[in-house]
Design a protein around this motif. Structure first.
Motif, PDB file in Angstrom:
ATOM      1  N   GLY A 250       0.797  -1.215   0.000  1.00  0.00           N
ATOM      2  CA  GLY A 250       0.000   0.000   0.000  1.00  0.00           C
ATOM      3  C   GLY A 250       0.834   1.270   0.000  1.00  0.00           C
ATOM      4  O   GLY A 250       0.315   2.356   0.237  1.00  0.00           O
ATOM      5  N   ALA A 251       2.131   1.147  -0.286  1.00  0.00           N
ATOM      6  CA  ALA A 251       3.037   2.297  -0.267  1.00  0.00           C
ATOM      7  C   ALA A 251       2.904   3.096  -1.569  1.00  0.00           C
ATOM      8  O   ALA A 251       3.618   2.857  -2.542  1.00  0.00           O
ATOM      9  CB  ALA A 251       4.468   1.829  -0.062  1.00  0.00           C
ATOM     10  N   LEU A 252       1.992   4.047  -1.564  1.00  0.00           N
ATOM     11  CA  LEU A 252       1.683   4.832  -2.758  1.00  0.00           C
ATOM     12  C   LEU A 252       2.912   5.558  -3.303  1.00  0.00           C
ATOM     13  O   LEU A 252       3.189   5.502  -4.499  1.00  0.00           O
ATOM     14  CB  LEU A 252       0.569   5.833  -2.454  1.00  0.00           C
ATOM     15  N   ASP A 253       3.649   6.249  -2.438  1.00  0.00           N
ATOM     16  CA  ASP A 253       4.818   7.015  -2.892  1.00  0.00           C
ATOM     17  C   ASP A 253       5.889   6.113  -3.497  1.00  0.00           C
ATOM     18  O   ASP A 253       6.458   6.433  -4.543  1.00  0.00           O
ATOM     19  CB  ASP A 253       5.418   7.838  -1.746  1.00  0.00           C
ATOM     20  N   ALA A 254       6.175   4.984  -2.859  1.00  0.00           N
ATOM     21  CA  ALA A 254       7.191   4.062  -3.373  1.00  0.00           C
ATOM     22  C   ALA A 254       6.760   3.486  -4.717  1.00  0.00           C
ATOM     23  O   ALA A 254       7.579   3.341  -5.627  1.00  0.00           O
ATOM     24  CB  ALA A 254       7.448   2.939  -2.375  1.00  0.00           C
ATOM     25  N   LEU A 255       5.487   3.178  -4.841  1.00  0.00           N
ATOM     26  CA  LEU A 255       4.978   2.631  -6.098  1.00  0.00           C
ATOM     27  C   LEU A 255       5.048   3.687  -7.204  1.00  0.00           C
ATOM     28  O   LEU A 255       5.478   3.389  -8.318  1.00  0.00           O
ATOM     29  CB  LEU A 255       3.551   2.131  -5.912  1.00  0.00           C
ATOM     30  N   ALA A 256       4.669   4.913  -6.897  1.00  0.00           N
ATOM     31  CA  ALA A 256       4.733   5.986  -7.886  1.00  0.00           C
ATOM     32  C   ALA A 256       6.173   6.220  -8.340  1.00  0.00           C
ATOM     33  O   ALA A 256       6.424   6.432  -9.529  1.00  0.00           O
ATOM     34  CB  ALA A 256       4.133   7.273  -7.311  1.00  0.00           C
ATOM     35  N   LEU A 257       7.122   6.152  -7.419  1.00  0.00           N
ATOM     36  CA  LEU A 257       8.533   6.300  -7.776  1.00  0.00           C
ATOM     37  C   LEU A 257       8.989   5.174  -8.697  1.00  0.00           C
ATOM     38  O   LEU A 257       9.731   5.398  -9.644  1.00  0.00           O
ATOM     39  CB  LEU A 257       9.407   6.322  -6.521  1.00  0.00           C
ATOM     40  N   THR A 258       8.551   3.968  -8.412  1.00  0.00           N
ATOM     41  CA  THR A 258       8.919   2.815  -9.237  1.00  0.00           C
ATOM     42  C   THR A 258       8.361   2.955 -10.649  1.00  0.00           C
ATOM     43  O   THR A 258       9.054   2.664 -11.623  1.00  0.00           O
ATOM     44  CB  THR A 258       8.395   1.509  -8.593  1.00  0.00           C
ATOM     45  N   ILE A 259       7.149   3.415 -10.759  1.00  0.00           N
ATOM     46  CA  ILE A 259       6.524   3.580 -12.068  1.00  0.00           C
ATOM     47  C   ILE A 259       7.200   4.708 -12.849  1.00  0.00           C
ATOM     48  O   ILE A 259       7.551   4.560 -14.013  1.00  0.00           O
ATOM     49  CB  ILE A 259       5.019   3.869 -11.925  1.00  0.00           C
ATOM     50  N   CYS A 260       7.394   5.835 -12.190  1.00  0.00           N
ATOM     51  CA  CYS A 260       7.895   7.038 -12.858  1.00  0.00           C
ATOM     52  C   CYS A 260       9.383   6.942 -13.176  1.00  0.00           C
ATOM     53  O   CYS A 260       9.824   7.365 -14.237  1.00  0.00           O
ATOM     54  CB  CYS A 260       7.627   8.255 -11.979  1.00  0.00           C
ATOM     55  N   GLY A 261      10.146   6.416 -12.244  1.00  0.00           N
ATOM     56  CA  GLY A 261      11.583   6.314 -12.443  1.00  0.00           C
ATOM     57  C   GLY A 261      12.305   7.635 -12.236  1.00  0.00           C
ATOM     58  O   GLY A 261      13.493   7.751 -12.490  1.00  0.00           O
ATOM     59  N   ALA A 262      11.597   8.647 -11.767  1.00  0.00           N
ATOM     60  CA  ALA A 262      12.196   9.960 -11.531  1.00  0.00           C
ATOM     61  C   ALA A 262      12.446  10.144 -10.033  1.00  0.00           C
ATOM     62  O   ALA A 262      11.993   9.347  -9.212  1.00  0.00           O
ATOM     63  CB  ALA A 262      11.261  11.048 -12.049  1.00  0.00           C
ATOM     64  N   GLU A 263      13.146  11.196  -9.706  1.00  0.00           N
ATOM     65  CA  GLU A 263      13.425  11.493  -8.304  1.00  0.00           C
ATOM     66  C   GLU A 263      12.136  11.804  -7.542  1.00  0.00           C
ATOM     67  O   GLU A 263      11.980  11.432  -6.387  1.00  0.00           O
ATOM     68  CB  GLU A 263      14.388  12.669  -8.207  1.00  0.00           C
ATOM     69  N   ARG A 264      11.238  12.531  -8.203  1.00  0.00           N
ATOM     70  CA  ARG A 264       9.923  12.836  -7.652  1.00  0.00           C
ATOM     71  C   ARG A 264       8.888  12.400  -8.679  1.00  0.00           C
ATOM     72  O   ARG A 264       8.932  12.834  -9.822  1.00  0.00           O
ATOM     73  CB  ARG A 264       9.786  14.335  -7.383  1.00  0.00           C
ATOM     74  N   PRO A 265       7.964  11.560  -8.281  1.00  0.00           N
ATOM     75  CA  PRO A 265       6.984  11.070  -9.250  1.00  0.00           C
ATOM     76  C   PRO A 265       6.028  12.169  -9.713  1.00  0.00           C
ATOM     77  O   PRO A 265       5.669  13.054  -8.943  1.00  0.00           O
ATOM     78  CB  PRO A 265       6.235   9.985  -8.488  1.00  0.00           C
ATOM     79  N   CYS A 266       5.652  12.108 -10.972  1.00  0.00           N
ATOM     80  CA  CYS A 266       4.697  13.059 -11.531  1.00  0.00           C
ATOM     81  C   CYS A 266       3.280  12.697 -11.074  1.00  0.00           C
ATOM     82  O   CYS A 266       3.049  11.612 -10.528  1.00  0.00           O
ATOM     83  CB  CYS A 266       4.790  13.060 -13.061  1.00  0.00           C
ATOM     84  N   THR A 267       2.347  13.583 -11.312  1.00  0.00           N
ATOM     85  CA  THR A 267       0.972  13.338 -10.885  1.00  0.00           C
ATOM     86  C   THR A 267       0.340  12.174 -11.657  1.00  0.00           C
ATOM     87  O   THR A 267      -0.470  11.434 -11.103  1.00  0.00           O
ATOM     88  CB  THR A 267       0.100  14.603 -11.052  1.00  0.00           C
ATOM     89  N   THR A 268       0.745  12.005 -12.901  1.00  0.00           N
ATOM     90  CA  THR A 268       0.218  10.889 -13.696  1.00  0.00           C
ATOM     91  C   THR A 268       0.624   9.553 -13.090  1.00  0.00           C
ATOM     92  O   THR A 268      -0.203   8.645 -12.941  1.00  0.00           O
ATOM     93  CB  THR A 268       0.698  10.976 -15.161  1.00  0.00           C
TER      94      THR A 268
END
Length: 91
Positions: free
Chosen positions: A56-74
Motif C-alpha cells: 500500500g506504499a503509494l509514494d514508493a509505487l509511484a517512484l517505481t513507475i515514474c523512475g524519476a526522483e519525484r513522481p509526476c501526478t500521472t
C-alpha cells in the motif's frame, strides 16, 4: 495395467499473481484503447509493482513507475489505481 490420472495444477496462485502483475504493468505503462500489453520496461517491473502494491506504499509505487526522483501526478494516479486493483483482487 497402469492408469494415468490428471494431476491438477498445484500452483494456481502463481498464475493468478502473474496475471495480476501483468495487469498492473499495463496500468503502469498506460492504458488506452486497443493496448493489451505493457512495454518491455514495465513488463520487467511487473512483479516489483505487485510487491510494492501489496504494501500500500503509494509514494514508493509511484517512484517505481515514474523512475524519476519525484513522481509526476500521472504516475501517482497510476499507483493509486494499481493499489485499488490489488486490494480488489485480495478480496
Amino acid at each position: 495395467m497402469t492408469t494415468l490420472t490428471v494431476v491438477p495444477n498445484t500452483t494456481p496462485a502463481a498464475d493468478d499473481f502473474d496475471e495480476l502483475a501483468q495487469r498492473m504493468a499495463l496500468v503502469a505503462c498506460g492504458v488506452r484503447e486497443g493496448k493489451t500489453r505493457a512495454c518491455d520496461e514495465h513488463q520487467r517491473k511487473g512483479m516489483a509493482i505487485l510487491r510494492i502494491a501489496s504494501t500500500g506504499a503509494l509514494d514508493a509505487l509511484a517512484l517505481t513507475i515514474c523512475g524519476a526522483e519525484r513522481p509526476c501526478t500521472t504516475c501517482t494516479a497510476k499507483a493509486a489505481e494499481i493499489i485499488r486493483i490489488y486490494n480488489e483482487a485480495a478480496r
